[in-house]
Design a protein around this motif. Structure first.
Motif, PDB file in Angstrom:
ATOM      1  N   ILE A 207      -6.815   2.635  -3.558  1.00 25.65           N
ATOM      2  CA  ILE A 207      -6.147   1.324  -3.505  1.00 25.65           C
ATOM      3  C   ILE A 207      -7.209   0.251  -3.283  1.00 25.65           C
ATOM      4  O   ILE A 207      -8.029   0.357  -2.363  1.00 25.65           O
ATOM      5  CB  ILE A 207      -5.101   1.256  -2.376  1.00 25.65           C
ATOM      6  CG1 ILE A 207      -3.996   2.292  -2.619  1.00 25.65           C
ATOM      7  CG2 ILE A 207      -4.501  -0.155  -2.277  1.00 25.65           C
ATOM      8  CD1 ILE A 207      -2.924   2.359  -1.520  1.00 25.65           C
TER       9      ILE A 207
ATOM     10  N   ALA B 288       0.841  -1.202   0.000  1.00 27.13           N
ATOM     11  CA  ALA B 288       0.000   0.000   0.000  1.00 27.13           C
ATOM     12  C   ALA B 288       0.881   1.260   0.000  1.00 27.13           C
ATOM     13  O   ALA B 288       0.592   2.233  -0.708  1.00 27.13           O
ATOM     14  CB  ALA B 288      -0.929  -0.014   1.209  1.00 27.13           C
ATOM     15  N   HIS B 289       1.979   1.222   0.757  1.00 25.75           N
ATOM     16  CA  HIS B 289       2.926   2.352   0.745  1.00 25.75           C
ATOM     17  C   HIS B 289       3.492   2.533  -0.655  1.00 25.75           C
ATOM     18  O   HIS B 289       3.615   3.648  -1.156  1.00 25.75           O
ATOM     19  CB  HIS B 289       4.089   2.098   1.720  1.00 25.75           C
ATOM     20  CG  HIS B 289       3.742   2.451   3.119  1.00 25.75           C
ATOM     21  ND1 HIS B 289       3.400   3.727   3.499  1.00 25.75           N
ATOM     22  CD2 HIS B 289       3.682   1.699   4.242  1.00 25.75           C
ATOM     23  CE1 HIS B 289       3.134   3.742   4.798  1.00 25.75           C
ATOM     24  NE2 HIS B 289       3.295   2.525   5.269  1.00 25.75           N
TER      25      HIS B 289
ATOM     26  N   ILE C  89      -9.374   3.352   0.780  1.00 23.16           N
ATOM     27  CA  ILE C  89      -9.210   1.917   0.552  1.00 23.16           C
ATOM     28  C   ILE C  89     -10.527   1.277   0.093  1.00 23.16           C
ATOM     29  O   ILE C  89     -11.590   1.510   0.681  1.00 23.16           O
ATOM     30  CB  ILE C  89      -8.725   1.220   1.848  1.00 23.16           C
ATOM     31  CG1 ILE C  89      -7.378   1.799   2.285  1.00 23.16           C
ATOM     32  CG2 ILE C  89      -8.647  -0.304   1.669  1.00 23.16           C
ATOM     33  CD1 ILE C  89      -6.258   1.697   1.257  1.00 23.16           C
TER      34      ILE C  89
ATOM     35  N   ALA D 269       2.127   1.724  -3.422  1.00 19.29           N
ATOM     36  CA  ALA D 269       1.081   2.294  -4.288  1.00 19.29           C
ATOM     37  C   ALA D 269       0.921   3.791  -4.025  1.00 19.29           C
ATOM     38  O   ALA D 269       0.842   4.605  -4.957  1.00 19.29           O
ATOM     39  CB  ALA D 269      -0.242   1.548  -4.042  1.00 19.29           C
ATOM     40  N   GLU D 270       0.899   4.137  -2.756  1.00 18.79           N
ATOM     41  CA  GLU D 270       0.735   5.563  -2.402  1.00 18.79           C
ATOM     42  C   GLU D 270       1.909   6.385  -2.952  1.00 18.79           C
ATOM     43  O   GLU D 270       1.716   7.452  -3.552  1.00 18.79           O
ATOM     44  CB  GLU D 270       0.665   5.705  -0.876  1.00 18.79           C
ATOM     45  CG  GLU D 270       0.261   7.090  -0.424  1.00 18.79           C
ATOM     46  CD  GLU D 270       0.009   7.152   1.077  1.00 18.79           C
ATOM     47  OE1 GLU D 270       0.846   6.630   1.849  1.00 18.79           O
ATOM     48  OE2 GLU D 270      -1.012   7.720   1.471  1.00 18.79           O
ATOM     49  N   ASP D 271       3.119   5.854  -2.809  1.00 16.59           N
ATOM     50  CA  ASP D 271       4.308   6.552  -3.334  1.00 16.59           C
ATOM     51  C   ASP D 271       4.245   6.701  -4.856  1.00 16.59           C
ATOM     52  O   ASP D 271       4.886   7.587  -5.416  1.00 16.59           O
ATOM     53  CB  ASP D 271       5.589   5.775  -2.981  1.00 16.59           C
ATOM     54  CG  ASP D 271       5.878   5.833  -1.491  1.00 16.59           C
ATOM     55  OD1 ASP D 271       5.247   6.667  -0.801  1.00 16.59           O
ATOM     56  OD2 ASP D 271       6.705   5.025  -1.009  1.00 16.59           O
TER      57      ASP D 271
ATOM     58  N   ALA E 129      -1.115   6.509  -6.306  1.00 13.40           N
ATOM     59  CA  ALA E 129      -2.436   5.861  -6.401  1.00 13.40           C
ATOM     60  C   ALA E 129      -3.538   6.820  -5.953  1.00 13.40           C
ATOM     61  O   ALA E 129      -3.392   7.498  -4.939  1.00 13.40           O
ATOM     62  CB  ALA E 129      -2.460   4.617  -5.512  1.00 13.40           C
ATOM     63  N   ASP E 130      -4.637   6.881  -6.724  1.00  9.37           N
ATOM     64  CA  ASP E 130      -5.794   7.688  -6.312  1.00  9.37           C
ATOM     65  C   ASP E 130      -6.651   6.911  -5.321  1.00  9.37           C
ATOM     66  O   ASP E 130      -7.273   7.474  -4.428  1.00  9.37           O
ATOM     67  CB  ASP E 130      -6.629   8.053  -7.545  1.00  9.37           C
ATOM     68  CG  ASP E 130      -5.859   8.966  -8.482  1.00  9.37           C
ATOM     69  OD1 ASP E 130      -5.598  10.104  -8.079  1.00  9.37           O
ATOM     70  OD2 ASP E 130      -5.482   8.521  -9.578  1.00  9.37           O
TER      71      ASP E 130
ATOM     72  N   VAL F   7      -1.798   4.022   5.252  1.00  8.72           N
ATOM     73  CA  VAL F   7      -1.734   5.009   4.157  1.00  8.72           C
ATOM     74  C   VAL F   7      -2.912   5.984   4.225  1.00  8.72           C
ATOM     75  O   VAL F   7      -3.912   5.707   4.887  1.00  8.72           O
ATOM     76  CB  VAL F   7      -1.747   4.306   2.758  1.00  8.72           C
ATOM     77  CG1 VAL F   7      -0.453   3.567   2.512  1.00  8.72           C
ATOM     78  CG2 VAL F   7      -2.948   3.390   2.598  1.00  8.72           C
ATOM     79  N   GLY F   8      -2.781   7.081   3.476  1.00 14.21           N
ATOM     80  CA  GLY F   8      -3.848   8.083   3.477  1.00 14.21           C
ATOM     81  C   GLY F   8      -4.831   7.926   2.320  1.00 14.21           C
ATOM     82  O   GLY F   8      -5.862   8.600   2.268  1.00 14.21           O
ATOM     83  N   VAL F   9      -4.514   7.042   1.389  1.00 14.87           N
ATOM     84  CA  VAL F   9      -5.356   6.866   0.188  1.00 14.87           C
ATOM     85  C   VAL F   9      -6.620   6.083   0.575  1.00 14.87           C
ATOM     86  O   VAL F   9      -6.528   5.126   1.352  1.00 14.87           O
ATOM     87  CB  VAL F   9      -4.570   6.051  -0.877  1.00 14.87           C
ATOM     88  CG1 VAL F   9      -5.382   5.836  -2.135  1.00 14.87           C
ATOM     89  CG2 VAL F   9      -3.242   6.722  -1.182  1.00 14.87           C
TER      90      VAL F   9
END
Ligand SMILES: Cc1cc2nc3c(=O)[nH]c(=O)nc-3n(C[C@H](O)[C@H](O)[C@H](O)COP(=O)(O)O)c2cc1C
Length: 346
Positions: A130, A119-120, A171, A122-124, A127-128, A167-169
């Motif tokens: 996840i 997930a990290h 989910i 993806a966030e890096d 990712a809009d 993560v902040g995205v």
């Protein structure tokens, strides 16, 4: 007339996403889909330690006598490409189609910390949204990942929470239909902090047997494994899943399963979906159907005086009742034979 949707704060020009699968498995395919006019793309599920070469053949189709596709089976695994390759794919997509909304699909092993790491990653990579693949019915369940997670409500809670806390995205937990009550599983994802769910992943199946050669389908050197069913005939299972999740939770929903035209997408939206995902139809027919689908959907909204897809979201769900409610509405009944005759005549 706009088909724009807002999915947990992310704007999409239309509700049609190419779902996770072979048609979202390379940079070129993702670019092709976005350029053709698809609202978004969920990338082929990426992983780290579980990435391996899949077997061949991995597909099988069942057709009606008039040769139309009824269902499709796959025993495809997640992506065969490692994270370095995906790093290049994502850079290429961002360079060619900047600002296009990309949903990252991830799957770790049964080691929960792997999901957070992915997930990290993806966030890096920007990712809009996840999507957590808790639904693949082959390959991973025997190793306690994939659909094994969907089938254990407490694991849906734990794995979702681990990622939500990392993560902040927003989910999305993607669920398997191979469970007793999918709404109960969705509630676990909601409790863990998921903003959304996707339903359905494929249905565990065995396509059939070539009886002349006594060969299981799809045949891998004479052997097979239970696979995942998708395509037109799974739509009723998808609609049942989406409507029951809509009824029982406040989650945003991405509806999936058997969509082969714009009308099927409206059905999912009327059952409570905000976006819809399409895989089998893109595997067999490519990406260009999207132009006709979006223009026909716009015409539909105009014809019915709706101003946006929000006006029809979940519209029919209140009419799904328990059997006893229907009983009280009936005063006159066809005989069983009369009803079967009507069905046969279609
Ligand atoms: C060949 C194939 C590969 C797939 N691979 C994935 C995958 O990697 N990750 C995932 O979450 N779903 C995967 N799926 C499931 C689809 O995303 C979708 O949930 C399912 O096929 C139902 O939609 P459809 O009837 O439009 O195909 C795959 C489906 C197919 C047919």
């Amino acid at each position: 007339m706009s088909l724009e949707i807002d999915f947990e704060g992310v704007k999409f020009e239309n509700p049609f996403w190419v779902g996770s699968g072979p048609t979202s498995g390379t940079a070129d395919k993702i670019i092709q889909a976005l350029k053709a006019g698809w609202g978004g793309v969920v990338i082929k599920t990426v992983g780290d330690t579980i990435v391996r070469k899949g077997v061949r053949p991995m597909y099988s189709a069942m057709r009606s006598q008039s040769k139309e596709l009824m269902v499709f089976e796959n025993i495809e695994l997640i992506t065969e490409d490692n994270l370095d390759t995906w790093d290049k794919y994502i850079k290429k997509v961002n360079a060619e189609v900047p600002h296009a909304p990309i949903i990252f699909s991830i799957m770790g092993s049964s080691d929960i910390s792997e999901w957070a790491k992915l997930a990290h990653w993806a966030e890096d990579h920007g990712a809009d949204l996840i999507e957590l693949n808790f639904g693949c019915p082959h390959g991973e369940p025997e190793k306690r990942s994939g659909a094994y997670i969907s089938q254990h409500p407490d694991l849906v809670y734990e794995y979702t929470k681990e990622v939500v806390n990392s993560v902040g995205v927003p989910i999305i937990s993607k669920l398997s239909p191979n469970v007793t009550d999918i709404a109960d599983i969705a509630k676990k994802a909601e409790k863990a902090g998921a903003k959304a769910v996707s339903a359905i992943n494929t249905i565990s199946c065995m396509m059939g047997i070539d009886i002349e050669r006594e060969m299981l389908l799809p045949p891998v050197h004479g052997f097979t494994t239970y696979g995942g069913l998708s395509g037109p005939a799974v739509k009723p299972i998808g609609l049942r899943a989406v409507s029951s999740i809509y009824k029982n939770t406040d989650l945003t929903i991405s509806g999936i399963g058997g969509i082969e035209n714009w009308k099927n997408a409206i059905e999912y939206i009327m059952c409570g979906a905000t976006s819809v995902q399409v895989v089998t139809d893109t595997v067999l027919n490519g990406f260009n159907q999207i132009k006709e689908w979006t223009s026909s959907m716009e015409d539909y909204l105009k014809r019915h005086n709706y101003s946006s897809l929000e006006d029809i979201k979940g519209k029919v769900v209140q009419n799904i009742k328990e059997y006893s409610y229907l009983e009280n509405l009936i005063s006159q009944r066809d005989t069983i034979d009369e009803e079967i005759k009507k069905i046969r005549e279609v």
